[in-house]
Design a protein around this motif. Sequence first.
Motif, mmCIF file in Angstrom:
data_model
loop_
_atom_site.group_PDB
_atom_site.id
_atom_site.type_symbol
_atom_site.label_atom_id
_atom_site.label_comp_id
_atom_site.label_asym_id
_atom_site.label_seq_id
_atom_site.Cartn_x
_atom_site.Cartn_y
_atom_site.Cartn_z
ATOM 1 N N PRO A 1 -78.414 -37.945 9.588
ATOM 2 C CA PRO A 1 -78.619 -39.328 10.030
ATOM 3 C C PRO A 1 -77.374 -39.968 10.651
ATOM 4 N N GLU A 2 -76.190 -39.671 10.125
ATOM 5 C CA GLU A 2 -74.961 -40.249 10.694
ATOM 6 C C GLU A 2 -74.685 -39.681 12.084
ATOM 7 N N MET A 3 -74.960 -38.406 12.282
ATOM 8 C CA MET A 3 -74.791 -37.783 13.592
ATOM 9 C C MET A 3 -75.786 -38.384 14.586
ATOM 10 N N HIS A 4 -76.990 -38.617 14.108
ATOM 11 C CA HIS A 4 -78.052 -39.146 14.962
ATOM 12 C C HIS A 4 -77.710 -40.538 15.510
ATOM 13 N N LYS A 5 -76.918 -41.305 14.769
ATOM 14 C CA LYS A 5 -76.545 -42.653 15.219
ATOM 15 C C LYS A 5 -75.849 -42.640 16.571
ATOM 16 N N THR A 6 -75.065 -41.608 16.847
ATOM 17 C CA THR A 6 -74.390 -41.518 18.151
ATOM 18 C C THR A 6 -75.074 -40.525 19.082
ATOM 19 N N ALA A 7 -75.707 -39.508 18.545
ATOM 20 C CA ALA A 7 -76.388 -38.524 19.395
ATOM 21 C C ALA A 7 -77.660 -39.093 20.007
ATOM 22 N N LEU A 8 -78.316 -39.989 19.290
ATOM 23 C CA LEU A 8 -79.557 -40.628 19.749
ATOM 24 C C LEU A 8 -80.611 -39.637 20.232
ATOM 25 N N GLU B 1 -79.166 -34.249 19.769
ATOM 26 C CA GLU B 1 -79.034 -33.091 18.887
ATOM 27 C C GLU B 1 -80.307 -32.245 18.887
ATOM 28 N N TYR B 2 -81.400 -32.799 19.443
ATOM 29 C CA TYR B 2 -82.656 -32.057 19.560
ATOM 30 C C TYR B 2 -82.859 -31.482 20.964
ATOM 31 N N THR B 3 -82.088 -31.957 21.930
ATOM 32 C CA THR B 3 -82.246 -31.454 23.296
ATOM 33 C C THR B 3 -81.223 -30.381 23.635
ATOM 34 N N VAL B 4 -79.979 -30.570 23.231
ATOM 35 C CA VAL B 4 -78.919 -29.611 23.559
ATOM 36 C C VAL B 4 -78.959 -28.459 22.566
ATOM 37 N N ASP B 5 -79.009 -27.235 23.078
ATOM 38 C CA ASP B 5 -78.985 -26.060 22.207
ATOM 39 C C ASP B 5 -77.644 -25.982 21.484
ATOM 40 N N TRP B 6 -77.657 -25.517 20.242
ATOM 41 C CA TRP B 6 -76.425 -25.378 19.480
ATOM 42 C C TRP B 6 -76.506 -24.159 18.583
ATOM 43 N N ILE C 1 -69.183 -35.748 16.587
ATOM 44 C CA ILE C 1 -70.110 -34.646 16.873
ATOM 45 C C ILE C 1 -71.332 -35.187 17.612
ATOM 46 N N GLY C 2 -71.883 -36.276 17.127
ATOM 47 C CA GLY C 2 -73.035 -36.892 17.781
ATOM 48 C C GLY C 2 -72.728 -37.325 19.203
ATOM 49 N N ARG D 1 -74.757 -25.291 25.997
ATOM 50 C CA ARG D 1 -74.842 -25.103 24.544
ATOM 51 C C ARG D 1 -73.592 -25.668 23.887
ATOM 52 N N ILE D 2 -73.713 -25.989 22.600
ATOM 53 C CA ILE D 2 -72.573 -26.393 21.783
ATOM 54 C C ILE D 2 -72.461 -25.417 20.619
ATOM 55 N N TYR D 3 -71.248 -24.928 20.385
ATOM 56 C CA TYR D 3 -70.965 -24.149 19.190
ATOM 57 C C TYR D 3 -70.301 -25.079 18.179
ATOM 58 N N LEU D 4 -70.832 -25.120 16.983
ATOM 59 C CA LEU D 4 -70.305 -25.947 15.896
ATOM 60 C C LEU D 4 -69.629 -25.006 14.911
ATOM 61 N N CYS D 5 -68.314 -25.173 14.733
ATOM 62 C CA CYS D 5 -67.548 -24.174 13.988
ATOM 63 C C CYS D 5 -66.807 -24.755 12.792
ATOM 64 N N GLY D 6 -66.756 -23.963 11.717
ATOM 65 C CA GLY D 6 -66.013 -24.350 10.523
ATOM 66 C C GLY D 6 -66.650 -25.524 9.823
ATOM 67 N N ILE D 7 -65.858 -26.566 9.567
ATOM 68 C CA ILE D 7 -66.349 -27.742 8.844
ATOM 69 C C ILE D 7 -67.215 -28.648 9.714
ATOM 70 N N THR D 8 -67.342 -28.342 10.989
ATOM 71 C CA THR D 8 -68.165 -29.160 11.882
ATOM 72 C C THR D 8 -69.606 -29.147 11.373
ATOM 73 N N ALA D 9 -70.142 -30.329 11.132
ATOM 74 C CA ALA D 9 -71.503 -30.451 10.598
ATOM 75 C C ALA D 9 -72.541 -30.050 11.641
ATOM 76 N N THR D 10 -73.711 -29.697 11.155
ATOM 77 C CA THR D 10 -74.821 -29.309 12.024
ATOM 78 C C THR D 10 -75.981 -30.287 11.863
ATOM 79 N N PRO D 11 -76.793 -30.431 12.911
ATOM 80 C CA PRO D 11 -77.994 -31.268 12.802
ATOM 81 C C PRO D 11 -78.991 -30.609 11.847
ATOM 82 N N PRO D 12 -79.920 -31.369 11.338
ATOM 83 C CA PRO D 12 -80.058 -32.816 11.500
ATOM 84 C C PRO D 12 -79.207 -33.553 10.476
#
Length: 180
Positions: free
Chosen positions: A68-75, A78-83, A41-42, A55-66
Amino acid sequence: MSELKKLKVTEMNRLTVEEFKEARKLPLVVVLDEVRSLHNIGAVFRTSDAFLINRIYLCGITATPPHPEMHKTALGAEYTVDWKYCKKAQDAVNELHDGGYTVFAIEQCKGSTMLDELQLDPAKSYAIVMGNEVKGVQQEVVDMCDGCIEIPQYGTKHSLNVSVTAGIVLWEFANRMIKK
Protein backbone atom coordinates in the motif's frame (compact mmCIF):
# COMPACT_ATOMS: atom_id res chain seq x y z
CA MET A 1 -6.35 35.91 -21.36
CA SER A 2 -4.63 32.56 -21.85
CA GLU A 3 -6.14 29.91 -24.10
CA LEU A 4 -4.42 27.18 -22.11
CA LYS A 5 -6.80 24.68 -20.62
CA LYS A 6 -5.86 21.75 -18.43
CA LEU A 7 -6.74 18.43 -19.99
CA LYS A 8 -9.05 16.00 -18.25
CA VAL A 9 -7.76 12.48 -17.73
CA THR A 10 -10.22 11.28 -20.37
CA GLU A 11 -8.70 13.73 -22.90
CA MET A 12 -5.12 12.50 -22.50
CA ASN A 13 -5.42 9.35 -24.64
CA ARG A 14 -3.35 7.27 -22.23
CA LEU A 15 -2.74 3.58 -22.83
CA THR A 16 -4.89 1.06 -21.03
CA VAL A 17 -3.09 -1.53 -18.90
CA GLU A 18 -3.59 -4.07 -21.69
CA GLU A 19 -2.24 -1.65 -24.34
CA PHE A 20 0.74 -0.85 -22.11
CA LYS A 21 1.56 -4.54 -21.71
CA GLU A 22 1.47 -4.97 -25.52
CA ALA A 23 3.31 -1.72 -26.35
CA ARG A 24 6.85 -1.76 -27.68
CA LYS A 25 9.09 -0.88 -24.73
CA LEU A 26 12.38 0.96 -24.71
CA PRO A 27 15.37 -1.40 -24.59
CA LEU A 28 16.07 -0.09 -21.09
CA VAL A 29 15.94 -1.80 -17.70
CA VAL A 30 16.16 -0.23 -14.24
CA VAL A 31 17.93 -2.01 -11.38
CA LEU A 32 17.20 -0.81 -7.85
CA ASP A 33 20.09 -1.83 -5.59
CA GLU A 34 19.06 -1.87 -1.91
CA VAL A 35 16.54 1.00 -2.19
CA ARG A 36 14.76 1.22 1.15
CA SER A 37 11.97 3.79 0.66
CA LEU A 38 8.66 2.43 -0.55
CA HIS A 39 7.84 5.90 -1.87
CA ASN A 40 11.04 5.98 -3.95
CA ILE A 41 10.32 2.50 -5.33
CA GLY A 42 6.78 3.54 -6.23
CA ALA A 43 8.01 6.71 -7.91
CA VAL A 44 10.47 4.70 -10.01
CA PHE A 45 7.63 2.41 -11.11
CA ARG A 46 5.51 5.42 -12.07
CA THR A 47 8.34 7.08 -14.02
CA SER A 48 9.17 3.77 -15.70
CA ASP A 49 5.57 3.48 -16.83
CA ALA A 50 5.64 7.02 -18.22
CA PHE A 51 8.67 6.25 -20.42
CA LEU A 52 7.80 2.65 -21.42
CA ILE A 53 10.74 1.11 -19.57
CA ASN A 54 11.12 -2.60 -20.28
CA ARG A 55 11.52 -3.92 -16.71
CA ILE A 56 12.61 -3.12 -13.16
CA TYR A 57 14.84 -5.39 -11.11
CA LEU A 58 14.24 -5.06 -7.37
CA CYS A 59 17.31 -6.19 -5.46
CA GLY A 60 18.24 -6.90 -1.84
CA ILE A 61 16.15 -4.98 0.69
CA THR A 62 14.18 -3.28 -2.09
CA ALA A 63 10.52 -4.11 -1.44
CA THR A 64 8.32 -5.77 -4.03
CA PRO A 65 4.68 -5.13 -4.98
CA PRO A 66 2.02 -5.25 -3.87
CA HIS A 67 2.39 -2.82 -1.00
CA PRO A 68 0.00 0.00 0.00
CA GLU A 69 2.81 2.50 0.73
CA MET A 70 4.42 1.79 -2.65
CA HIS A 71 1.05 2.16 -4.35
CA LYS A 72 0.70 5.72 -3.00
CA THR A 73 3.41 6.91 -5.42
CA ALA A 74 3.23 4.19 -8.08
CA LEU A 75 -0.51 4.78 -8.60
CA GLY A 76 -0.91 1.42 -10.33
CA ALA A 77 2.35 1.42 -12.30
CA GLU A 78 3.48 -1.50 -10.16
CA TYR A 79 0.89 -3.51 -12.12
CA THR A 80 1.89 -2.26 -15.57
CA VAL A 81 5.70 -2.31 -15.48
CA ASP A 82 7.22 -5.79 -15.45
CA TRP A 83 9.52 -6.47 -12.50
CA LYS A 84 11.71 -9.19 -11.10
CA TYR A 85 13.23 -9.68 -7.67
CA CYS A 86 16.88 -10.68 -7.22
CA LYS A 87 18.43 -11.30 -3.83
CA LYS A 88 21.60 -9.55 -4.97
CA ALA A 89 22.06 -6.77 -7.53
CA GLN A 90 25.11 -8.66 -8.77
CA ASP A 91 22.78 -11.45 -9.95
CA ALA A 92 20.68 -8.92 -11.88
CA VAL A 93 23.79 -7.40 -13.51
CA ASN A 94 25.06 -10.86 -14.51
CA GLU A 95 21.67 -11.75 -15.99
CA LEU A 96 21.54 -8.48 -17.92
CA HIS A 97 25.08 -8.90 -19.24
CA ASP A 98 24.17 -12.43 -20.33
CA GLY A 99 21.19 -10.91 -22.17
CA GLY A 100 23.44 -8.50 -24.07
CA TYR A 101 22.70 -5.36 -22.05
CA THR A 102 25.22 -2.59 -21.47
CA VAL A 103 24.94 -1.82 -17.76
CA PHE A 104 25.66 1.58 -16.21
CA ALA A 105 25.71 2.51 -12.53
CA ILE A 106 24.19 5.91 -11.84
CA GLU A 107 26.90 7.02 -9.46
CA GLN A 108 29.59 9.61 -8.86
CA CYS A 109 32.76 7.76 -9.81
CA LYS A 110 36.22 8.57 -10.99
CA GLY A 111 35.97 8.38 -14.78
CA SER A 112 32.17 8.59 -14.89
CA THR A 113 30.41 9.98 -17.97
CA MET A 114 28.32 13.08 -17.43
CA LEU A 115 24.71 12.43 -18.42
CA ASP A 116 24.67 15.31 -20.90
CA GLU A 117 27.73 13.82 -22.66
CA LEU A 118 26.43 10.24 -22.84
CA GLN A 119 26.41 8.65 -26.29
CA LEU A 120 23.86 5.89 -26.87
CA ASP A 121 23.83 3.32 -29.65
CA PRO A 122 20.23 2.79 -30.86
CA ALA A 123 21.06 -0.84 -31.68
CA LYS A 124 21.96 -1.65 -28.06
CA SER A 125 19.96 -2.45 -24.95
CA TYR A 126 20.82 -0.69 -21.71
CA ALA A 127 20.35 -1.11 -17.98
CA ILE A 128 20.89 1.47 -15.29
CA VAL A 129 21.58 0.65 -11.64
CA MET A 130 20.39 3.05 -8.96
CA GLY A 131 21.49 2.64 -5.39
CA ASN A 132 20.53 3.00 -1.79
CA GLU A 133 19.44 6.42 -0.54
CA VAL A 134 22.48 6.75 1.77
CA LYS A 135 25.21 4.49 0.40
CA GLY A 136 24.46 4.64 -3.33
CA VAL A 137 25.28 1.73 -5.64
CA GLN A 138 27.38 -0.91 -3.89
CA GLN A 139 31.04 -0.81 -5.00
CA GLU A 140 30.86 -4.52 -5.88
CA VAL A 141 28.04 -3.69 -8.30
CA VAL A 142 29.85 -0.63 -9.70
CA ASP A 143 32.82 -2.92 -10.39
CA MET A 144 30.61 -5.15 -12.57
CA CYS A 145 29.14 -2.32 -14.63
CA ASP A 146 30.29 -1.20 -18.06
CA GLY A 147 30.55 2.38 -16.85
CA CYS A 148 29.10 5.03 -14.57
CA ILE A 149 26.82 7.91 -15.44
CA GLU A 150 26.76 11.04 -13.32
CA ILE A 151 24.24 13.87 -13.34
CA PRO A 152 26.05 17.24 -13.42
CA GLN A 153 25.26 19.23 -10.28
CA TYR A 154 26.20 22.84 -9.60
CA GLY A 155 25.04 23.65 -6.06
CA THR A 156 26.27 22.76 -2.59
CA LYS A 157 24.64 19.31 -2.37
CA HIS A 158 26.40 16.27 -3.77
CA SER A 159 23.47 13.98 -4.43
CA LEU A 160 19.84 13.83 -5.48
CA ASN A 161 16.99 11.69 -4.18
CA VAL A 162 16.92 8.33 -5.99
CA SER A 163 13.44 8.96 -7.43
CA VAL A 164 14.50 12.39 -8.72
CA THR A 165 17.62 10.82 -10.22
CA ALA A 166 15.47 8.16 -11.87
CA GLY A 167 13.23 10.81 -13.39
CA ILE A 168 16.14 12.76 -14.84
CA VAL A 169 18.03 9.74 -16.17
CA LEU A 170 14.98 7.91 -17.55
CA TRP A 171 13.82 11.08 -19.32
CA GLU A 172 17.26 11.55 -20.88
CA PHE A 173 17.45 7.93 -22.06
CA ALA A 174 13.87 7.96 -23.37
CA ASN A 175 14.34 11.31 -25.09
CA ARG A 176 17.44 10.07 -26.91
CA MET A 177 16.19 6.55 -27.66
CA ILE A 178 12.73 7.56 -28.90
CA LYS A 179 14.14 10.20 -31.25
CA LYS A 180 16.61 7.73 -32.85
